[in-house]
Design a protein around this motif. Structure first.
Motif, mmCIF file in Angstrom:
data_model
loop_
_atom_site.group_PDB
_atom_site.id
_atom_site.type_symbol
_atom_site.label_atom_id
_atom_site.label_comp_id
_atom_site.label_asym_id
_atom_site.label_seq_id
_atom_site.Cartn_x
_atom_site.Cartn_y
_atom_site.Cartn_z
ATOM 1 N N LEU A 56 47.552 33.477 69.152
ATOM 2 C CA LEU A 56 48.374 32.259 69.107
ATOM 3 C C LEU A 56 48.469 31.599 70.480
ATOM 4 N N ARG A 61 54.055 30.825 71.135
ATOM 5 C CA ARG A 61 54.633 32.053 71.686
ATOM 6 C C ARG A 61 56.050 31.822 72.184
ATOM 7 N N MET A 248 42.864 44.728 81.683
ATOM 8 C CA MET A 248 43.731 43.564 81.465
ATOM 9 C C MET A 248 44.163 42.888 82.758
ATOM 10 N N VAL A 250 42.882 41.364 86.870
ATOM 11 C CA VAL A 250 41.899 40.438 87.436
ATOM 12 C C VAL A 250 40.489 40.956 87.158
ATOM 13 N N LYS A 280 36.833 42.339 76.270
ATOM 14 C CA LYS A 280 36.957 41.187 77.161
ATOM 15 C C LYS A 280 35.567 40.610 77.352
ATOM 16 N N ALA A 283 33.664 35.510 80.409
ATOM 17 C CA ALA A 283 34.418 34.318 80.829
ATOM 18 C C ALA A 283 35.830 34.675 81.275
ATOM 19 N N LEU A 403 46.865 41.269 97.055
ATOM 20 C CA LEU A 403 45.610 40.712 96.524
ATOM 21 C C LEU A 403 44.498 41.754 96.534
ATOM 22 N N SER B 43 53.746 32.359 81.126
ATOM 23 C CA SER B 43 54.470 33.570 81.515
ATOM 24 C C SER B 43 53.787 34.354 82.627
ATOM 25 N N VAL B 50 52.207 36.141 94.510
ATOM 26 C CA VAL B 50 51.287 35.962 95.636
ATOM 27 C C VAL B 50 51.609 34.675 96.395
ATOM 28 N N LEU B 51 51.867 33.588 95.677
ATOM 29 C CA LEU B 51 52.190 32.325 96.366
ATOM 30 C C LEU B 51 53.468 32.473 97.193
ATOM 31 N N VAL B 87 56.257 23.805 94.457
ATOM 32 C CA VAL B 87 54.922 24.327 94.153
ATOM 33 C C VAL B 87 54.904 24.795 92.697
ATOM 34 N N SER B 89 52.819 26.331 89.575
ATOM 35 C CA SER B 89 51.623 27.133 89.332
ATOM 36 C C SER B 89 51.496 27.438 87.847
ATOM 37 N N VAL B 118 53.349 19.777 94.334
ATOM 38 C CA VAL B 118 51.942 20.108 94.122
ATOM 39 C C VAL B 118 51.807 21.017 92.908
ATOM 40 N N GLY B 121 46.266 26.213 90.020
ATOM 41 C CA GLY B 121 46.000 27.335 89.131
ATOM 42 C C GLY B 121 44.801 27.054 88.235
ATOM 43 N N GLY B 124 43.235 23.991 82.905
ATOM 44 C CA GLY B 124 42.731 23.671 81.566
ATOM 45 C C GLY B 124 42.165 24.916 80.913
ATOM 46 N N PHE B 146 45.583 21.758 93.257
ATOM 47 C CA PHE B 146 44.724 22.831 93.768
ATOM 48 C C PHE B 146 44.173 23.620 92.598
HETATM 49 C C1 B12 Z 1 47.057 39.613 84.136
HETATM 50 C C2 B12 Z 1 46.808 38.553 83.099
HETATM 51 C C3 B12 Z 1 47.762 38.433 82.087
HETATM 52 C C4 B12 Z 1 49.038 39.282 81.997
HETATM 53 C C5 B12 Z 1 50.108 38.559 82.846
HETATM 54 C C6 B12 Z 1 51.322 39.370 83.204
HETATM 55 C C7 B12 Z 1 52.269 38.533 84.036
HETATM 56 N N1 B12 Z 1 53.495 38.418 83.618
HETATM 57 O O1 B12 Z 1 51.846 37.973 85.033
HETATM 58 C C8 B12 Z 1 49.289 39.233 80.469
HETATM 59 C C9 B12 Z 1 48.468 40.334 79.804
HETATM 60 C C10 B12 Z 1 50.729 39.376 80.013
HETATM 61 C C11 B12 Z 1 48.656 37.879 80.146
HETATM 62 C C12 B12 Z 1 49.049 37.082 79.111
HETATM 63 C C13 B12 Z 1 48.430 35.883 78.762
HETATM 64 N N2 B12 Z 1 47.313 35.371 79.283
HETATM 65 CO CO1 B12 Z 1 46.511 36.065 80.890
HETATM 66 N N3 B12 Z 1 45.485 36.743 82.266
HETATM 67 C C14 B12 Z 1 45.643 37.709 83.146
HETATM 68 C C15 B12 Z 1 44.400 37.863 84.042
HETATM 69 C C16 B12 Z 1 43.578 39.013 83.489
HETATM 70 C C17 B12 Z 1 44.674 38.087 85.532
HETATM 71 C C18 B12 Z 1 45.668 37.093 86.139
HETATM 72 C C19 B12 Z 1 46.138 37.604 87.476
HETATM 73 O O2 B12 Z 1 46.943 38.504 87.543
HETATM 74 N N4 B12 Z 1 45.617 37.073 88.560
HETATM 75 C C20 B12 Z 1 46.018 37.429 89.907
HETATM 76 C C21 B12 Z 1 46.682 36.234 90.563
HETATM 77 C C22 B12 Z 1 47.130 36.602 91.964
HETATM 78 O O3 B12 Z 1 45.681 35.222 90.614
HETATM 79 P P1 B12 Z 1 45.795 33.860 89.769
HETATM 80 O O4 B12 Z 1 46.691 34.031 88.627
HETATM 81 O O5 B12 Z 1 44.432 33.355 89.513
HETATM 82 O O6 B12 Z 1 46.499 32.886 90.840
HETATM 83 C C23 B12 Z 1 45.829 32.574 92.049
HETATM 84 C C24 B12 Z 1 45.028 31.264 91.962
HETATM 85 O O7 B12 Z 1 44.819 30.810 90.630
HETATM 86 C C25 B12 Z 1 45.783 30.319 92.783
HETATM 87 N N5 B12 Z 1 46.846 29.522 92.184
HETATM 88 C C26 B12 Z 1 47.519 29.682 91.041
HETATM 89 N N6 B12 Z 1 48.477 28.762 90.929
HETATM 90 C C27 B12 Z 1 48.423 27.992 92.031
HETATM 91 C C28 B12 Z 1 49.198 26.928 92.441
HETATM 92 C C29 B12 Z 1 48.921 26.328 93.678
HETATM 93 C C30 B12 Z 1 49.732 25.163 94.128
HETATM 94 C C31 B12 Z 1 47.870 26.820 94.487
HETATM 95 C C32 B12 Z 1 47.584 26.210 95.801
HETATM 96 C C33 B12 Z 1 47.109 27.892 94.070
HETATM 97 C C34 B12 Z 1 47.386 28.469 92.847
HETATM 98 O O8 B12 Z 1 46.422 31.129 93.737
HETATM 99 C C35 B12 Z 1 46.891 32.325 93.086
HETATM 100 C C36 B12 Z 1 47.086 33.434 94.081
HETATM 101 O O9 B12 Z 1 45.861 33.812 94.683
HETATM 102 C C37 B12 Z 1 43.690 36.486 83.831
HETATM 103 C C38 B12 Z 1 42.175 36.493 83.915
HETATM 104 C C39 B12 Z 1 41.624 36.846 85.269
HETATM 105 N N7 B12 Z 1 41.878 36.075 86.290
HETATM 106 O O10 B12 Z 1 40.986 37.831 85.396
HETATM 107 C C40 B12 Z 1 44.153 36.107 82.417
HETATM 108 C C41 B12 Z 1 44.301 34.618 81.994
HETATM 109 C C42 B12 Z 1 44.912 33.859 83.156
HETATM 110 N N8 B12 Z 1 45.223 34.664 80.864
HETATM 111 C C43 B12 Z 1 44.958 33.768 80.017
HETATM 112 C C44 B12 Z 1 45.748 33.537 78.837
HETATM 113 C C45 B12 Z 1 45.283 32.409 77.938
HETATM 114 C C46 B12 Z 1 46.873 34.306 78.540
HETATM 115 C C47 B12 Z 1 47.754 34.202 77.300
HETATM 116 C C48 B12 Z 1 48.125 32.786 76.862
HETATM 117 C C49 B12 Z 1 47.125 34.995 76.136
HETATM 118 C C50 B12 Z 1 45.894 34.437 75.549
HETATM 119 N N9 B12 Z 1 45.929 33.396 74.732
HETATM 120 O O11 B12 Z 1 44.853 34.973 75.802
HETATM 121 C C51 B12 Z 1 49.009 35.024 77.723
HETATM 122 C C52 B12 Z 1 50.129 34.217 78.403
HETATM 123 C C53 B12 Z 1 51.250 33.839 77.494
HETATM 124 C C54 B12 Z 1 51.881 32.539 77.890
HETATM 125 N N10 B12 Z 1 53.097 32.295 77.455
HETATM 126 O O12 B12 Z 1 51.286 31.744 78.559
HETATM 127 C C55 B12 Z 1 43.690 32.999 80.345
HETATM 128 C C56 B12 Z 1 43.887 31.541 80.759
HETATM 129 C C57 B12 Z 1 42.757 30.692 80.197
HETATM 130 C C58 B12 Z 1 42.522 29.402 80.860
HETATM 131 N N11 B12 Z 1 43.281 28.919 81.817
HETATM 132 O O13 B12 Z 1 41.544 28.767 80.466
HETATM 133 C C59 B12 Z 1 43.032 33.905 81.383
HETATM 134 C C60 B12 Z 1 42.193 33.188 82.422
HETATM 135 C C61 B12 Z 1 42.156 34.925 80.582
HETATM 136 C C62 B12 Z 1 41.098 34.272 79.768
HETATM 137 N N12 B12 Z 1 39.903 34.053 80.287
HETATM 138 O O14 B12 Z 1 41.331 33.952 78.618
HETATM 139 N N13 B12 Z 1 47.705 37.569 81.014
#
Ligand code: B12
Lengths: 447, 168
Positions: A56, A61, A248, A250, A280, A283, A403, B43, B50-51, B87, B89, B118, B121, B124, B146
């Motif tokens: 969903l 959600r 589950m 990164v 997984k 993508a 990180l 969520s 991290v931010l 900010v 995200s 700003v 993340g 889309g 960003f």
């Molecule tokens: C861990 C994770 C989860 C955990 C999160 C737990 C929690 N409470 O945080 C759980 C399992 C619960 C989860 C749930 C969901 N997730 Co999730 N999740 C991930 C995963 C595997 C890693 C994310 C992570 O921890 N990254 C580490 C942080 C530090 O990095 P980051 O999030 O990328 O943020 C960095 C940058 O993006 C950037 N950034 C982010 N925001 C901003 C803002 C600014 C201003 C700036 C400058 C930079 C910046 O800086 C950050 C720090 O370095 C990613 C996929 C991946 N990356 O491998 C998917 C992912 C993000 N999830 C995704 C989705 C869709 C969901 C769900 C909706 C379930 C679903 N449909 O599949 C739900 C969320 C429910 C909701 N209400 O939205 C998708 C998003 C798809 C998209 N955008 O096209 C991803 C990409 C997986 C995928 N390929 O399908 N998830």
């Protein structure tokens, strides 16, 4: 109410396991009903033993059906299927002739307040879902536990009523995946068991216990064996199986690294005698996968499982079973009512999920990765596991340090992939690993 | 510049994040007051943690509103805290849609009409650069966008420039 002839989810998985086949399952959800149907058909027709998933979208959600409706009206594509915003006739049409005794479909949602969603899935003729009052509250919302717990109780009660129609409803605990990463296994195992006991208190008799692949294969094997022993001990009267989630946190960014990690998860499942694996795709690190990428992942995992013949014997006991037991028993001591016990346990910090920002989490526990890549506690807060864990010392948390821990698995598998390519490349050629090209791949999504 | 200590204010919120991150860390040149927040549908929180750490290590004071922040809560908290920077995200794929809805509400509040806002993340569901989200979000009222993949360096230099213009 008429129900299409859909066999029970638990039965299907048990039959496959008896036949020696690992059930593989995608995360898959799109907002368009026609596309959702073709995704289910592609899953059913994959060269693997599969069950279907409808994931969903985030609005549904959160119970935000206003924005889900608005997005549908505006033609905005969502990150999942809005089962509440869509008319029940639409969902039934998606499932008609697709779902059946040989192809059960599960709703995966992530909602702390799932009553409306459970109502909608029952009306659509379905009876399998997942989550739990803790695992779908703390990592998924800011909703208080005292609101999530009774809502989950009512949802289980509703689902249990489906039994009268002749099919056994099934609920999977998401407890084995708190925050996706950096939660030490003892707590994951304890939460999976405790949530399944909660489901049982609310009339559910067929459950699955989850465990998400973490950072070290030996630690994972020990954890799943502990989960099996504890499930046998605490849930002897239920139909249960174990489901493994492919990593589950990164995810590796190279296609090859992503595939290596998936294959590792498939081997974990086979080695530990788990019945089902959620896959997984390549993508994962970038965006919502296409159907083609999901089918590839299902078939890759099934093939890796097929090739794996090792069944793990006894592994070294580092205390995961003892840690989970201490947590489970401490919670059970708090109240005969599991919901009440879970709420008190979090209030007192007996259960404390590292790095979880939810207001009901004590946030005193912390974890780290040791030099062997095993998840360890650096602080246990008030959790009653001091005897098992021993001395802990907490270092300062920095952005770079966090990180580095978050990307440990990504780096390990991407490096392994680059290494492989380097070895394979003819001398003088520089191997290129382009990230999956989103523009090309999304168009491919069959609709 | 109005200074409001994040730790004092945060107890009023649904999410109190003070405990999630070590409090005592070396403070450097910054001193902006920053709100870090998710959007109503999202969520994910590792991004927020991290931010927050990155900003705190630059010496700024962060008020982290946490996951699934309803539009109204975000606007009222920002109006109350009057931060130097907001900010936003989001990584769940609804960020573009949520951001476009949200920025109108933020800009509609008289206290927040000129506050730097700003967003970043994974905005889309089709991966970075796959639609016109960046341009759309900019023209809707965000000061910078960003998208994932652009790394944190661009963000850090944006914050650096802002610090230079606010703290003089
Ligand atoms: C861990 C994770 C989860 C955990 C999160 C737990 C929690 N409470 O945080 C759980 C399992 C619960 C989860 C749930 C969901 N997730 Co999730 N999740 C991930 C995963 C595997 C890693 C994310 C992570 O921890 N990254 C580490 C942080 C530090 O990095 P980051 O999030 O990328 O943020 C960095 C940058 O993006 C950037 N950034 C982010 N925001 C901003 C803002 C600014 C201003 C700036 C400058 C930079 C910046 O800086 C950050 C720090 O370095 C990613 C996929 C991946 N990356 O491998 C998917 C992912 C993000 N999830 C995704 C989705 C869709 C969901 C769900 C909706 C379930 C679903 N449909 O599949 C739900 C969320 C429910 C909701 N209400 O939205 C998708 C998003 C798809 C998209 N955008 O096209 C991803 C990409 C997986 C995928 N390929 O399908 N998830």
């Amino acid at each position: 109410m008429s129900h299409p002839t859909t066999g029970s989810f638990g039965d299907f998985v048990t039959r496959a396991q008896r036949a020696g086949r690992l059930v593989v399952q995608p995360r898959m959800g799109v907002s368009d009903p026609g596309a959702m149907r073709s995704g289910l058909l592609a899953t059913r027709d994959a060269a693997a033993t599969t069950v279907g998933t409808i994931t969903l979208d985030s609005y549904t959600r959160m119970g935000d059906n206003v924005n889900a409706h608005a997005a549908l009206a505006a033609g905005v594509e969502l990150n999942g299927f809005p089962i509440v915003a869509h008319d029940v006739a639409i969902t039934r049409a998606v499932l008609d002739g697709v779902v059946g005794a040989d192809f059960p479909v599960q709703i995966r949602h992530g909602s702390p307040l799932p009553e409306t969603i459970v109502g909608a899935l029952i009306k659509a003729g379905l009876h399998a879902t997942e989550g739990g009052p803790v695992s779908y509250c703390l990592p998924y919302s800011r909703v208080p536990l005292v609101d999530s717990i009774p809502n989950w109780a009512r949802s289980c009660d509703l689902l249990a009523e489906v039994r009268e129609t002749g099919v056994e409803p099934h609920v999977e605990s998401f407890g084995g995946c708190m925050m996706g990463q950096l939660c030490p296994p003892g707590l994951l195992v304890a939460l999976s068991v405790l949530e399944c006991m909660f489901f049982r208190q609310h009339g559910i008799r067929s459950v699955s216990l989850s465990y998400a692949q973490q950072t070290n294969p030996d630690q994972d094997t020990e954890a799943v064996q502990a989960l099996r022993q504890l499930a046998a001990h605490w849930l002897p009267d239920l139909d249960w199986h174990i489901v493994i989630y492919t990593y589950m946190g990164v995810y590796p960014r190279t296609p090859n690294g992503a595939t290596l990690l998936l294959e590792e998860a498939a081997r974990l499942a086979v080695r530990t005698g788990a019945a089902r694996l959620i896959v997984k795709t390549v993508a994962e690190g970038y965006r919502i996968p296409t159907f083609a990428e999901n089918i590839d992942a299902l078939e890759t995992a099934a093939a890796a499982a097929e090739r794996c013949t090792t069944i793990a014997g006894e592994v070294a006991d580092t205390g995961i079973h003892a840690e989970a037991t201490a947590l489970i028993e401490a919670v059970l001591d708090l109240s005969p009512d599991l919901g009440t016990a879970l709420a008190i346990a979090f209030r007192r910090g007996y259960l404390d999920v590292p790095y979880c920002l939810h207001p009901d989490n004590a946030s005193r526990a912390r974890s780290y990765l040791d030099s062997a890549g095993r998840l360890q506690w650096s602080s246990i807060g008030s959790m009653p596991i001091r005897d098992v864990v021993g001395h802990t010392g907490s270092g300062q948390l920095t952005a770079a340090g966090l990180l580095a821990s978050l990307s440990y698995v990504e780096r390990t598998f991407d490096n392994a992939s680059l290494e492989q390519e380097y070895r394979a490349a003819p001398a003088g050629e520089v191997p290129a690993t382009p990230p999956p090209r989103s523009d090309e791949l999304t168009k491919e999504q069959s609709r | 510049m109005v200074c409001i200590r994040a730790t004092e204010a945060s107890t009023l919120l649904g999410m109190d994040h003070a405990a999630a991150v070590a409090a005592d860390r070396a403070v450097s040149a910054g001193d902006l007051s920053v709100v870090v927040t998710s959007v109503s549908s999202d969520s994910h929180t590792w991004n927020l943690v991290v931010l927050q750490l990155v900003l705190e290590e630059l010496g700024h004071r962060v008020h982290n509103l946490g996951a699934c922040v309803p539009d109204e809560l975000m606007v009222s908290e920002c109006a109350r805290l009057r931060p130097d920077l907001i900010v936003i995200s989001s990584v769940n794929g609804h960020g573009r849609h949520d951001g476009l809805r949200l920025i109108g509400k933020v800009r509609g509040h008289p206290e927040l009409a000129l506050t730097p806002v700003v967003i970043g993340g994974k905005l889309g569901i089709a991966g970075p650069g796959s639609d016109r989200s960046r341009a759309q979000l900019r023209s809707a009222g965000f000061d910078a966008v960003f998208e994932d993949g652009s790394g944190l360096t661009a963000f850090q230099s944006f914050v650096g420039q802002l610090t230079a213009s606010v703290v003089r």
